[in-house]
Design a protein around this motif. Structure first.
Motif, short mmCIF file in Angstrom:
data_model
loop_
_atom_site.label_atom_id
_atom_site.label_comp_id
_atom_site.label_asym_id
_atom_site.label_seq_id
_atom_site.Cartn_x
_atom_site.Cartn_y
_atom_site.Cartn_z
N LEU A 154 -24.75 11.51 2.68
CA LEU A 154 -23.71 11.79 0.84
C LEU A 154 -22.37 11.72 0.41
N ASP A 155 -21.60 11.14 1.52
CA ASP A 155 -20.42 9.87 1.42
C ASP A 155 -19.97 9.62 1.61
N PRO A 156 -20.34 8.42 1.04
CA PRO A 156 -20.13 7.02 1.90
C PRO A 156 -18.44 6.65 1.75
N ARG A 157 -17.52 7.20 1.63
CA ARG A 157 -16.03 6.98 1.64
C ARG A 157 -15.59 7.36 3.18
#
Ligand SMILES: Nc1ncnc2c1ncn2[C@@H]1O[C@H](COP(=O)(O)OP(=O)(O)OP(=O)(O)O)[C@@H](O)[C@H]1O
Ligand code: SF4
Ligand SMILES: [Mg+2]
Lengths: 324, 247, 315
Positions: A317-320
């Motif tokens: 969901l959150d590539p960071r």
């Protein structure tokens, strides 16, 4: 990415080992012993066994061995997938637990899903100014301040006994021999009250989380620009606002699922629901060490597995996140 | 020379990679001289300034300050005669302190007597053009404009009477109509004998205040000299590129 | 685009980011709005595209884009125009990219939203090249790019569908000098080659005068001067002149430039004096008692009593 997963896995392994140690020694620190219960006649044995029989039983269950030895045997058993033999059920622990798992899954997932879903819908509407909050706040606060089993008792009395809308106990109608759709409806009807009791508690937290999160995200520069990019409204809503606002809700949901087992104990007992929660209760009452250990072991695996899945989900969901 | 740097090296770790940010910097700053470090972003200007000020430890190289060796790996010693001014005047001042306390802080830390501090603060505020000082002493940073904040930050740097002032992009967060006054202020401090090493990405501003430009590219000082000479006959491509960008 | 007598107010407070601002941008024209912080540039940029900043409301005035009132247009129609005919590159452009989408996805999203299905790639590749961005930025997420790269991606997004007008707020201030130069050249080029109109907001005097044909100077939420760029040296308003005199240029000897003492104050009520009076070297009594009108002088306009009298006398 693999690096990250390997590090997470190592952490989980450590937690598992610690949990196993606690699982093993904690029940043994409780006062009383399983064979005492047997001998006092409350269990299924009607007669008090003589000392020789007790010794034989102790030997049979391995309770005469020194603790470290017992622990080793326990570990060896685990490695073989053998959780031991339940003293009160007189059946393999793994089998006893296995039968209960689906029911608890049904309860906890439905409850977490229900409260989070409702929280997302209402929280989003409130944050975007499409709904008056007061209508939600008061009941939510009242429900939230009530422990699930108290609420469960109310539900049981009003919806179950007085109005007789829903069955008051069990997970299905015994001896009804239903099949297909009828069976599904029957199971669902039985689940309604316990699920309601479980989901009301914690809804408020989820609601506040969603509302505040959406409020923050909707004024983020990338959302403001998205509006001026002329993207369709549903894209802005779902892909720009909700998708980002719900990241913290994923954690909340997984925590709910992970720790719902604890909350489920009393509710399952109240509704005589044949899940893991009630099994725990029975195991404690009967000083059934192997069963208790088995249940705790499953709890531990459960919490770890849910956490691990959440981690994986976050990566998607959150590539960071990959960078840290 | 007041400050001499020889072969200063600094690495940063970025994930698994080691990145060389300073690859052997040689530089000198004379007494009463203004030197401007100019270069594109990522050239290592701020890193170098922070190493000199002792906020970061270098990985190699030597330095001399006022004739004595300056420890580049040991970041605490030998910096009494230096002051650093940060880029962002909005972030650099503690919002809950009054101007008098912000400016006096370096002296309080050095356990100077209260009266001396008060006098030094007033002098420093006058030196940066905030007079009468009494009008500013009791204000909080949010009650000041951007230019006034940068002046307060400068006053704080000057209150210890440093011989070397380090300034990181002292005007880049300010409006030009305000920033140029800060540049003028730095220049007049230099005329009174202070040495200043500053960074700037704005070539025009650098030429305006500095006696000497040091062009940085890829972690090195590639070219240096008085602005007029450097701009008339740039010998390195990095300099030419910077020059092309502004004309 | 025509902006007419636009006044913005901060909701719930007596604070006016813009007061009676009028401005127009012809087809293919490049117009700069020059002003320092708090001048109202960002507020104007967002209102100009019909979507005032959150917390601000339009209390008077209209904005016409291609003859149509964009502030009161049905949202669906406005959405059709956005990023197809009219694009915005905001001041904090690096923060305006979707943080969990790749650049390619964000580009594709805007391309298909406007053109239906199609090969976004063919539109993207030439622009990438012009902006000096390597092709691999497409596969990256915003947090993997530098500030300058993000700024250029935002620009690419705005130019993708070849709009007739782009509004840019501080297009270069987050960039280092070398990238600033690239962006400036690119803007000039798209204006020449594709006839894209440009309305940009900046505090950079030399960028304003070298890129634009007309420069509008904003101070304290009001237009104080408007002049053709080639008239740079004959600017009239004391603020414009102060601004022109303050930025050092290469070759200036030290201490030869003067700034403007004091600082800008926000507009708290309908103007009852010249907003620049506290900083103006030529201020007179009347400047503190009355608000100067915007009058036409030669090819431009100026809001200052020093010229108002002459203009009134002259006609
Ligand atoms: N929501 C708000 N609440 C309070 N003040 C506001 C609000 N929006 C704008 N302002 C004020 O309106 C004025 C104009 O702001 P704006 O951001 O448009 O200026 P700007 O010219 O873009 O400045 P900068 O160059 O710093 O970006 C400022 O004084 C600002 O503080
Ligand atoms: S109106 Fe008066 S104060 Fe305002 S700019 Fe003109 S001369 Fe200065
Ligand atoms: Mg702005």
């Amino acid at each position: 990415m693999l690096d990250y997963l390997a590090r997470r896995a190592a952490t989980y392994l450590l937690v598992l080992v610690a949990a196993l140690l606690i699982n093993f020694f904690l029940p043994r620190a409780l006062p009383g012993s399983p064979l005492e219960d047997l001998s006092s006649g409350v269990g299924s044995l009607a007669v008090a066994p003589d000392p020789a029989t007790l010794e034989a039983l102790k030997r049979y269950y391995g309770l005469d061995q020194p603790l470290p030895r017992q622990f080793l045997q326990y570990l060896q058993g685990l490695a073989r997938g053998d959780l031991g033999f339940s003293i009160s059920y007189k059946a393999p622990v793994a089998k006893v637990i296995w039968q209960r798992i689906p029911w608890t899954l049904l309860l906890t997932f439905s409850a977490a899903l229900l409260s989070c879903l409702l929280a997302v819908i209402l929280g989003t509407r409130a944050a975007l100014g499409r709904m008056r909050e007061a209508a939600v706040l008061l009941p939510a606060v009242v429900l939230d301040s009530m422990p699930p089993f108290v609420l469960g008792s109310f539900l049981l009395i009003f919806l179950g006994v007085k109005l007789a809308l829903f069955p008051i106990g069990g997970a299905y109608t015994a001896f009804a021999n239903l099949a297909g759709w009828e069976k599904a409806v029957d199971v669902l009807r039985h689940a309604v009250l316990p699920v309601l009791a479980l989901s009301a508690h914690g809804f408020f937290g989820a609601y506040l989380l969603v509302r505040n999160s959406v409020r923050l995200v909707k004024d983020e520069p990338y959302v403001l620009l998205a509006e001026v990019k002329g993207l369709p409204r549903h894209v802005i809503h779902y892909r720009y606002i909700l998708r980002m606002a719900l990241l913290p809700v994923v954690t909340f949901f997984s925590l709910r699922v992970a720790y719902a087992l604890g909350g489920a104990v009393l509710v399952e007992v109240l509704f005589a629901y044949p899940g893991l929660g009630r099994l725990t209760y029975e195991a404690v009452l009967n000083h059934d060490y192997p069963l208790l250990q088995g249940v705790f072991f499953v709890f531990t695996l459960w919490v770890l597995a849910v956490n691990f899945l959440t981690d994986l989900l976050y990566l998607k969901l959150d590539p960071r996140i990959k960078e840290v | 020379m007041l400050l001499v740097l020889k072969g200063v090296v600094k690495h940063f770790r970025v994930g698994r990679e080691r990145q060389e940010v300073l690859a052997g910097v040689n530089l000198g700053v004379g007494r009463g001289e203004v030197v401007a470090l100019v270069g594109a972003s990522g050239a290592g200007k701020t890193t170098l300034l922070h190493i000199i000020a002792g906020l970061l430890a270098a990985d190699g190289g030597e330095a001399f300050f006022a004739g004595r060796p300056l420890a580049l790996r040991e970041t605490r010693q030998g910096r009494e005669q230096m002051s650093l001014v940060f880029q962002d005047p909005y972030a650099a001042l503690s919002p809950h302190l009054k101007v008098a306390d912000i400016v006096g802080e370096p002296l309080f830390i050095r356990r100077k007597p209260r009266q001396n501090v008060a006098r030094a603060v007033t002098e420093a505020l006058h030196a940066v053009g905030l007079h009468p000082a009494e009008a500013y002493l009791r204000r909080y940073p949010h009650q000041l404009s951007g230019g006034q904040r940068q002046r307060v930050a400068l006053a704080r740097a000057l209150v210890t009477k440093p011989t070397l002032l380090l300034a990181d992009e002292p005007t880049s967060m300010l409006d030009v109509s305000v920033g140029v006054e800060i540049l003028n202020l730095l220049r007049s401090l230099a005329e009174k004998g202070m040495s200043i090493l500053l960074t700037a990405h704005d070539l025009a501003a650098a030429c305006y205040v500095a006696d000497r430009l040091a062009i940085m590219a890829e972690g090195q000082v590639v070219e240096e000299g008085p602005p007029a000479r450097l701009l008339a006959a740039p010998s390195r491509s990095a300099t030419r590129e910077l020059l092309r960008a502004v004309t | 685009m025509r902006i007419e007598h636009l006044t913005l107010k901060v909701s719930g407070r007596s604070l006016y980011p813009l007061w009676d601002v009028s401005l127009r941008v012809e087809d293919n024209e490049v117009v700069a709005v020059l002003g320092e912080s708090g001048g109202g540039k960002t507020s104007l940029a967002w209102a100009a595209v019909g979507r005032p900043l959150p917390g601000q409301e339009v209390v008077a005035g209209k904005v016409y884009f291609k003859g149509r009132d964009i502030l009161n247009m049905p949202p669906a129609e406005r959405r059709r125009i956005y990023f197809k005919e009219l694009s915005l590159v905001p001041q904090n452009a690096p923060d305006t990219l979707h943080p969990t989408q790749t650049v390619a996805r964000t580009l594709w999203e805007i391309y298909t939203a406007k053109n239906g299905k199609g090969e976004a790639r063919e539109a993207v590749l030439p622009l990438l090249e012009e902006l000096g961005l390597p092709e691999e930025v497409l596969r990256k997420y915003p947090h993997q790019l530098s500030g300058g790269q993000k700024q250029r991606v935002a620009l690419l997004l705005a130019l993708l569908n070849r709009p007739q007008l782009v509004v840019l707020d501080e297009p270069t201030s987050a960039l280092d000098v070398l990238t600033q130069k690239k962006v400036k050249d690119l803007l000039g080029k798209i204006n020449r080659e594709h006839g894209t109109g440009i309305l940009f907001f900046t505090h950079d005097v030399s960028l304003a005068f070298s890129l634009a044909r007309r420069v509008v100077v904003l101070y304290g939420g009001q237009v104080v001067e408007e002049l053709p760029a080639f008239k740079r040296e004959s600017a009239l308003h004391p603020y414009t002149r102060g601004l022109l005199a303050s930025g050092p240029r290469i070759g200036d000897p030290p201490l030869s430039r003067r700034g403007i003492p004091g600082y800008a104050l926000p507009l708290l009520a309908p103007p009852q004096a010249c907003s620049f009076a506290a900083r103006c070297p030529q201020a007179r009594d009347v400047c503190r008692k009355e608000a100067p009108p915007l009058v036409k002088v030669g090819e431009g306009q100026v809001r200052c009593f020093a010229y108002a009298a002459g203009a009134q006398r002259g006609g």
